[in-house]
Write a protein that holds these residues in place. Structure first.
Motif, mmCIF file in Angstrom:
data_model
loop_
_atom_site.group_PDB
_atom_site.id
_atom_site.type_symbol
_atom_site.label_atom_id
_atom_site.label_comp_id
_atom_site.label_asym_id
_atom_site.label_seq_id
_atom_site.Cartn_x
_atom_site.Cartn_y
_atom_site.Cartn_z
ATOM 1 N N TYR A 1 0.864 -1.186 0.000
ATOM 2 C CA TYR A 1 0.000 0.000 0.000
ATOM 3 C C TYR A 1 0.899 1.235 0.000
ATOM 4 C CZ TYR A 1 -3.014 -3.789 1.470
ATOM 5 O OH TYR A 1 -3.678 -4.986 1.532
ATOM 6 N N ALA B 1 -5.038 -1.673 6.510
ATOM 7 C CA ALA B 1 -4.470 -0.960 5.366
ATOM 8 C C ALA B 1 -5.314 -1.160 4.128
ATOM 9 C CB ALA B 1 -3.034 -1.435 5.126
ATOM 10 N N GLU B 2 -5.811 -2.363 3.946
ATOM 11 C CA GLU B 2 -6.674 -2.656 2.793
ATOM 12 C C GLU B 2 -7.968 -1.850 2.857
ATOM 13 O OE1 GLU B 2 -8.010 -4.312 -0.729
ATOM 14 O OE2 GLU B 2 -6.030 -4.502 0.155
ATOM 15 N N LYS C 1 -7.442 1.773 1.782
ATOM 16 C CA LYS C 1 -6.957 1.969 0.407
ATOM 17 C C LYS C 1 -7.902 2.810 -0.421
ATOM 18 C CE LYS C 1 -7.244 -1.461 -2.361
ATOM 19 N NZ LYS C 1 -7.065 -2.747 -3.081
#
Length: 444
Positions: free
Chosen positions: A386, A440-441, A444
């Motif tokens: 990321y 984190a996903e 995004k």
């Protein structure tokens, strides 16, 4: 700094690791998870298998500020940072002021040698200012411009041990041809990262980014990583100027994360380091540093570098300070680890961490020195998948996704006293890479 390995845990100076008297075990428990493996690891292996499979990472540059790196190691050489515009030799092809810095830079040396042994900072400070302060009865008798040095001298005096002797009047090693108190005098050192005690930096580098999946040795936390070596820590305490310039070198040459597995109780040129941390903060570079191995409360007994700035109550937004944890509930908080519910942000695996040593060797070591690169590795893992995450976002994710510890833990050096984990670090938990990837996903 590094002495003979002994059959018990012994605290080493400056660099924060403890030789571990045990048979080498290739079981990398720090990569495992509580859910699948019943240990308080980071869940890195699970994250790769369940969350990151099929995704393509972008390599992340991680600077290892330490005692050097074995750049020939079989499990590291594929993942070393290489200065794209530089070549070996007495030329500065990229114009950055550092000749031949192919893999990084060594601030401990000069054209004709390497620095290996240095005194402790408290010795340097005590004997440097002894004649000026030894007869002072009250701080008000000291000129305002000298009061910070006076406080450092008092602390150094309290740390003095029987047999400590005066450092030379010119306490800077002769190999280093610099004006120590002039931060603008920055082009000194050499390009050789293989100088004692480089075993420590080699171990740290392996934890972060030893080549994954090559059926050799062990796996690093981050797969897509480029390890930049910056040698600033000798056998003894690091110098503040070298640390400050090491941070600036890393930032200026593209590092996105800086690992600092070292520390000391006295920092006479603290302003130099603080300004470098601010520089990294401004440039969006994450710094991960070790809490220390004295089993002490660093809220009341400072350990440098510190995330707190000297003026005001502001703290660096780009720093994560790490304590060391073990694999089991009974030994969750390492007996040697420093702690502090204001200063220490997270705990991470730091007991019996198996990783690289010079000459293609491997061994487990313990210390906040080992816990710190675990966190730096997790940060690099996140940044590689990321890449738009900022340093403050990386810090936020790592801190908000820890495995919360809801049972009493043993306070280091307390005779067995039990406390809440929230009394030992700000987040009250152990770093969890699996949950960090999930967060984190979602961002995004």
């Amino acid at each position: 700094m590094k002495k003979q390995f002994k059959s018990r845990l012994i605290l080493l100076f400056g660099m924060l690791c403890l030789p571990l008297a045990m048979s080498a075990q290739k079981q990398e428990w720090h990569l495992q998870s509580r859910e699948l493996d019943k240990v308080y690891g980071t869940g890195v292996t699970r994250a790769y298998a369940e969350l990151l499979k099929g995704k393509t990472p972008t390599p992340v540059i991680v600077a290892v500020l330490d005692g050097g790196i074995d750049t020939l190691h079989e499990d590291l050489k594929a993942n070393l940072w290489r200065n794209p515009k530089e070549k070996w030799g007495d030329q500065d092809l990229d114009g950055n002021g550092y000749k031949g810095d192919v893999f990084g830079w060594n601030f401990l040396g000069g054209p004709n040698g390497q620095v290996t042994n240095e005194s402790s900072e408290y010795q340097r400070v005590y004997f440097k200012y002894k004649s000026l302060f030894e007869n002072v009865q009250n701080e008000t008798d000291v000129k305002k411009k000298d009061r910070q040095h006076y406080q450092s001298w008092l602390l150094s005096k309290s740390l003095l041990k029987k047999g400590d002797t005066a450092a030379p009047v010119d306490f800077r090693s002769k190999e280093v041809k610099d004006d120590y108190f002039n931060i603008k005098d920055r082009f000194y050192g050499n390009a050789n990262l293989i100088g004692d005690p480089y075993f420590h930096g080699t171990h740290v580098a392996g934890i972060i980014g030893a080549e994954r999946g090559n059926a050799v040795g062990m796996d690093g936390v981050a797969g897509a990583v480029k390890l930049m070596g910056v040698r600033v820590v000798p056998n003894g305490d690091e110098y503040d100027k070298d640390v400050a310039l090491g941070i600036r070198y890393a930032v200026d040459n593209g590092a996105q994360i800086i690992n600092m597995s070292f520390g000391k109780r006295v920092s006479p040129e603290r302003e130099m380091v603080e300004e470098a941390i601010r520089y990294a903060e401004k440039k969006g570079v994450l710094i991960v540093n070790a809490a220390g191995n004295e089993g002490a409360d660093v809220d009341s007994l400072p350990h440098y570098p510190t995330p707190f700035y000297m003026k005001g109550d502001k703290r660096a937004s780009n720093m994560i300070t790490v304590g060391a944890s073990g694999s089991t509930e009974a030994g969750l908080v390492a007996a040697f680890s420093n702690y502090g519910d204001q200063t220490v942000d997270v705990f991470a695996p730091g007991v019996g961490i198996y990783a690289t040593l010079p000459n293609n060797k491997y061994s487990p070591l313990s210390g906040t020195s080992m816990a710190t690169p675990v966190v730096a590795g997790v940060a690099a893992l996140l940044k590689s998948y990321y890449p738009n995450l900022t340093a403050t976002q990386l810090k936020q994710i790592i801190e908000q996704t820890v495995t919360k510890i809801d049972f009493p833990v043993t306070l280091p050096k307390s005779g067995g006293k039990k406390v809440k984990m929230t009394e030992l670090c700000r987040t009250g938990g152990v770093v969890n890479a699996y949950e960090a990837v999930k967060m984190a996903e979602s961002m995004k």
